[in-house]
Structures are given as C-alpha cells and as structure tokens.
Design an enzyme around this catalytic site. Sequence first.
Site, mmCIF file in Angstrom:
data_model
loop_
_atom_site.group_PDB
_atom_site.id
_atom_site.type_symbol
_atom_site.label_atom_id
_atom_site.label_comp_id
_atom_site.label_asym_id
_atom_site.label_seq_id
_atom_site.Cartn_x
_atom_site.Cartn_y
_atom_site.Cartn_z
ATOM 1 N N TYR A 75 -6.169 11.123 20.063
ATOM 2 C CA TYR A 75 -7.126 10.640 20.036
ATOM 3 C C TYR A 75 -6.919 9.548 21.662
ATOM 4 O O TYR A 75 -8.140 8.836 21.208
ATOM 5 C CB TYR A 75 -6.353 10.094 18.773
ATOM 6 N N ARG A 127 0.645 4.586 -2.500
ATOM 7 C CA ARG A 127 1.678 4.338 -3.219
ATOM 8 C C ARG A 127 1.956 4.426 -4.977
ATOM 9 O O ARG A 127 0.561 3.764 -5.184
ATOM 10 C CB ARG A 127 3.142 3.877 -3.048
ATOM 11 N N GLY A 155 -0.411 2.038 -7.129
ATOM 12 C CA GLY A 155 -1.831 2.686 -7.812
ATOM 13 C C GLY A 155 -1.512 2.340 -8.919
ATOM 14 O O GLY A 155 -3.490 1.845 -9.782
ATOM 15 N N ARG A 156 -0.901 2.163 -9.531
ATOM 16 C CA ARG A 156 -0.815 1.894 -10.911
ATOM 17 C C ARG A 156 -1.245 0.249 -11.237
ATOM 18 O O ARG A 156 -1.466 -0.118 -12.299
ATOM 19 C CB ARG A 156 0.316 2.208 -11.605
ATOM 20 N N THR A 211 -4.941 1.294 9.821
ATOM 21 C CA THR A 211 -5.498 0.281 9.229
ATOM 22 C C THR A 211 -5.798 0.403 7.857
ATOM 23 O O THR A 211 -5.363 1.539 7.610
ATOM 24 C CB THR A 211 -6.950 0.468 9.706
ATOM 25 N N ASP A 228 -5.244 11.111 13.512
ATOM 26 C CA ASP A 228 -5.483 12.311 14.919
ATOM 27 C C ASP A 228 -4.298 12.269 15.188
ATOM 28 O O ASP A 228 -3.576 11.364 15.675
ATOM 29 C CB ASP A 228 -6.710 11.860 15.767
ATOM 30 N N LYS A 250 -12.203 3.993 19.319
ATOM 31 C CA LYS A 250 -12.952 2.333 19.029
ATOM 32 C C LYS A 250 -11.257 1.704 18.961
ATOM 33 O O LYS A 250 -11.441 0.588 18.986
ATOM 34 C CB LYS A 250 -13.317 2.823 18.078
ATOM 35 N N GLN A 262 2.212 4.896 2.096
ATOM 36 C CA GLN A 262 2.953 6.163 2.875
ATOM 37 C C GLN A 262 2.270 7.526 3.966
ATOM 38 O O GLN A 262 1.073 7.586 3.653
ATOM 39 C CB GLN A 262 3.611 6.950 1.822
ATOM 40 N N GLU A 305 -7.773 0.178 4.221
ATOM 41 C CA GLU A 305 -9.312 -0.857 3.886
ATOM 42 C C GLU A 305 -8.587 -0.759 2.292
ATOM 43 O O GLU A 305 -8.451 -0.128 1.403
ATOM 44 C CB GLU A 305 -9.979 0.440 3.329
#
Lengths: 427, 213
Positions: free
Chosen positions: B174, B114, B118-119, B140, B132, B181, B161, B142
């Site tokens: 998937y 979002r 990000g700002r 997850t 998928d 995995k 989002q 990162e």
Amino acid sequence: MNKMLLKRLLYENLETLVHIESQLEALGQENQGMLSPYIQALQDKLSQSKSKLWDYRENLDKLFSEASLESPVINEFIEDLFPALQEMIRYQANALYRLKGAQLLPQTELLIANLNLDKLLPDLPHLVILPTETDNVKQEEHVLGSALLGYLPVQNLEAPVQWFGVLETVAQFFSQQTLQINSLLEHLAIPELKEAIVSPLLSLRLLGPGYYSYYVLNAFQQSDAVALYVVEPLLFQALNRFSLVNKDLVILHQSVEKGRKYINAKEPKAMVKALQNDGLSSELLSVIERVIPDKLAFTEKYGMRAQLLEERLSQHVMVSAVPMMSSPAQLRHDLEDPDLGGAIYGVLSQLQESAASPVEVLNAGWLYKLDQSLNWLQDLINEGPEAGWEHFKRTVLDMDTLLLKSIEISEVHRVLIHEESEQLVPA
Amino acid sequence: MILNESQILERLLDPDPERRIIITPLIRPEEQFGPTSVDLRLGTDFQVLTRSNITHLDVVKSPEQLSQDMHKCITSVKVNPTQPFVLHPGEFALASTLEYIRVPLDLAARLEGRSTWGRLGLQIHATAGFVDPGFSGALTFELSNVSTVPIQLYPGVRISQICFFQSVETRLPYDKKRFTKYSGKMSTAASAFFRDPEYARIREAQEALTYQY
C-alpha cells in the site's frame, strides 16, 4: 567551533523555519479574505530567506564533506548566516503572533497536567502558558496577580520538542519557595548566580535529558555565556548523577566545551569562580534530588522507557505506549504449547502496554532527533533547494505529528487504565 | 485463510520486523482478542460535513480548488477522553482508530464492526473495510447512525475489530503503490477522491471539447 555544533545550530534554525512555513500555510488556508495578501507576502519573504540559504551552498557542502573547517568558513556561519536566519525567524514570529493570537495545542496542557506539579508544590499558583513573540522568555512578566505565567514562543506552538522551556517560570517560583536551596546558596558571592543555576537544574530534574539538549542549543542561539560557561557544566553533571547520559548527549556536551569560546559574549569568570567552591555543586544536586523526589522526577527508569519509545520512533510508529513484555521469545515458545487453552490469557496480558507520559514522549523525540537530525540536514544539502526542502519539511512535520498524536492518545490510554503516575518499569 | 488468535499473537511477537503486525497501544489485550480478531478502539478526532458553505463538489475543478472546497465543507472535531462525540440519527462522520496499525506484506486485513454497537445502529464503515498489505497508520471509520436515537461515542471505546488474512507476499504494498492517498496518516483523513488520476483525464477531455466547439 566544531562542525557538529554548527550543523546542530543550522538544523535548529531550519527546523524553526519549517514550523513557521507550516503555520503560514495553515493560516493561508483558513484566511481566504483580507489577510491573505499579508500571509502571501510573509510566505514570499520566507522563500527569499530560504533561497538566500543556498548562496552559502559551497560552505554548506564543506560542512559535510571536509574533515575540518577553516576559520573564515566558521565565521561566515556565525557572523553572517545564523544572524540572518534568526532575524528572519524573529520577524516571522512577530507576524505569526499578530495573526494567530493565543492558540496553544491541547497537548501542551497535557504535558503540564501530567507533571503533577501540584504534588510538588501544593500551593502552586495557577499556571497559565501564553504564546509569546520573543524567543527569550526571560524578558517576559512571570507573575500576574495569582497567576504564574509560562511562555511558549509562537513559532514553537506546534513544535513539541521545543516545549521544554515552559516550566522555567515554575522552576523559578519553586526555587524561591524552597528553604533548602535558599540556605545552601545564601552565601554565594554573586546573588544572581542562584537565579541562573537553580531554575535549569529543577527543570532538568523534572523534564529529563531533552531539557538539556533544548537548553544548550537555545543558549548558543542567544549567545548566553552564563548558560554555556556556568549552567551547562552543572546540567551535564546532573545528567550523569541521574544516570540519564547517552552517547549523543556526551558528544553534545563536548561540542559545548569546544564551541562556547566562539560565541559573541565573554566568559563570566567571576561566576565560574564562585561556583568552584569545594563540593558546592554536588551538594546542590543532592538538594535538588531531595526537593524533587524520585516519584515526581524524570529518573533513570523513565530514561529507559524513552529509549524504548525512540526505537519505535525510528520505525515511524506511534509512541503513545511503552511495550512491557519481558521476553517475546518466551511468549512465542509458550504459544507453541498445543494444550495452552485458557492459559493464553496469561500470554495476552503480557502484551499489555503502559501509557507513555507526555514528557517521556518528548524525551524520545529529542533522543531520536539528536540521533537522526544531522542525516536529515545532509539529505537537504545533497538534494538541493526544492526537492530537498520539501523532503526535509515532510520529515520534520511527520515527526511532530507522531509526537503530538502520541501525547493525545496516551491520555485516552491513561483514562482507560487508571494508571497511577508511578509507571511500570520495562523488564 | 483467516488467522486465529495464536497466529495473530505470533505475528505481533515476530522478531522479523517485515513479518510483524503492529497494533499500538494495546491497552487491554485480554479484553480485545477474539478467536480470529482483535478489537480496535475509537480515536479522538472526527470530521463532519457541513453543507452551508458549498452547493456541491465540482469534480472537474483543479485538485487545489477542490481541496479548498473540501476544506470549506468539512468541520474537524476533536474530543478529549471524557467528552462524547454525539452521532445523531442519519448522520455520517469520519473518524479513525485510536491504534496505529501496520500490516505486513504477506497479510491483508478487514475492519469490521462489533455486534454490540451494530445492535445500537452504529455502522463503522460504509464500503471500505479492506486493508491492504503494507498499510501503516490509523484506519478510517465511516461512521453512520442508522437507528432513531443519538449515540454517544467516547474515545477509546471498542467499536470495531480487525481480522487478518494470509496472502502471498505482494510486490505492490500500500505505501509503495502509485496514487496512494492515505498512507501513514495518523488521524482522520477526509476523502482525496479528486487526486484520483481519472479526474485529470476527465478535465483534459473536457478542455479539449471546449476548444473543439
């Protein structure tokens, strides 16, 4: 003893073996040093016990394939297999206790915190839950200075559906403090009867039908005649009175009635007779309803919410929240309106879910387990010792993970929504 | 085609479980929905890398040994709802969505950050934002902090989002895909790169070379 009960008892023992095996694996990963040969030895001993299970293969097959069982088959389960499994569980629990010490999951604390016991008992001493190596918590000390001690057997630390016993100390303390209960039962011919019946009834009122299932199956494991002849009928009567009965619970109750004569203990006839005083049991239930009011009890509406959660569990979906929308069909119809505009916020707000309480999550777990666990057991017997065991273990642990995660996430939900303990009722 | 808010809603309400999108818990849907997306929240468990126990990950070790090495260099951190996880400048951590997500077989999805976060320099994925058809579980994150000030992250905050794309129904969902995995994971899952079959082939080739020379 009927087949259904034998299967349930077998399932309970095997579920506990899964939890022990899983805890040993985790400890093995953490301890690469001096303790690892000990952990390896415990794992080997557990494997021997599992392979011994398959020596009973013929009778295990009969448990699922034949309409009725002959007495020698039933006796082999009761006198040979179950005691052997329980001895192994006790041995491993003792070892786990030494290895793990006191490591409760945070979800156990969330269960206690969300029961709002302080509203029930403003002067409740500080409740401390401790892991114990015995499966019979009645043997443990219950008060230490200003602390009230509750116990959770070490093999059940990560098995949320087995947490229903942790409130027994609180219920005992509460029953001693409650004048209404004391005055009703002070004339009982057998004083220890009060201790036997009040605490389970209070626990049931707080914890719902999951407690009944937990209590009954544990009573069989411990051949507890008082629990099965005296307390169980009262608990089932209470389930009916609180409108918390479903098909699986009725079947379980009927199995208890048929199966209790097979346990290695005599019917406590004097106690049963003492309770047969006209109207005493319904008066007792009425007092229990008064001392734990609806807003703190596990009532019918929470039973309905637990059923909605059980549906989600059956689809392997997290159950941290209860869907609240009244009519999905109506909402879909509303969406078809091309001029919906800002009114879409009305539709969106109806999708809002209500945070499930930990006790609702655990009851959903029991309802799902009662419905499904005998199928899991049958798959295990059909698939054999290796593939079958891995599949069975995965199924049990996946359900635990789903329940534990749901309790954890529901707490975040409650914080974000500031939901009061008085939950919304699904339409 | 990207689904708009009404199409996402229709899929959340679909009576056919095979076509239904599942996002739960939906805590404040009116705050979470955008024109073509639904905001997702940060979960409670994190994994951070610690370098002091290990020099490197030797990818040609056996999967069991690598799993143990991964265990040594990953620290799990769980926070309660009123406790922040602090992501320091330049740090990387794995986390997961608070929500359980299920994507039907005829949709794919993308996880995005979002702009609000990000700002502040928070990135929510490094490279793997694609979801998928047939995925179920917690997604997850990162996480990395590319700013110069630490960021406090509380469970339940909307840091991401998800948007959905129409696809022709896949025959390779998937959860049925070979070598999957992370299917069905409910919590933050560390990389299981060493379970990719390429490494088995590389190990075999190395062993063959050792034997040859």
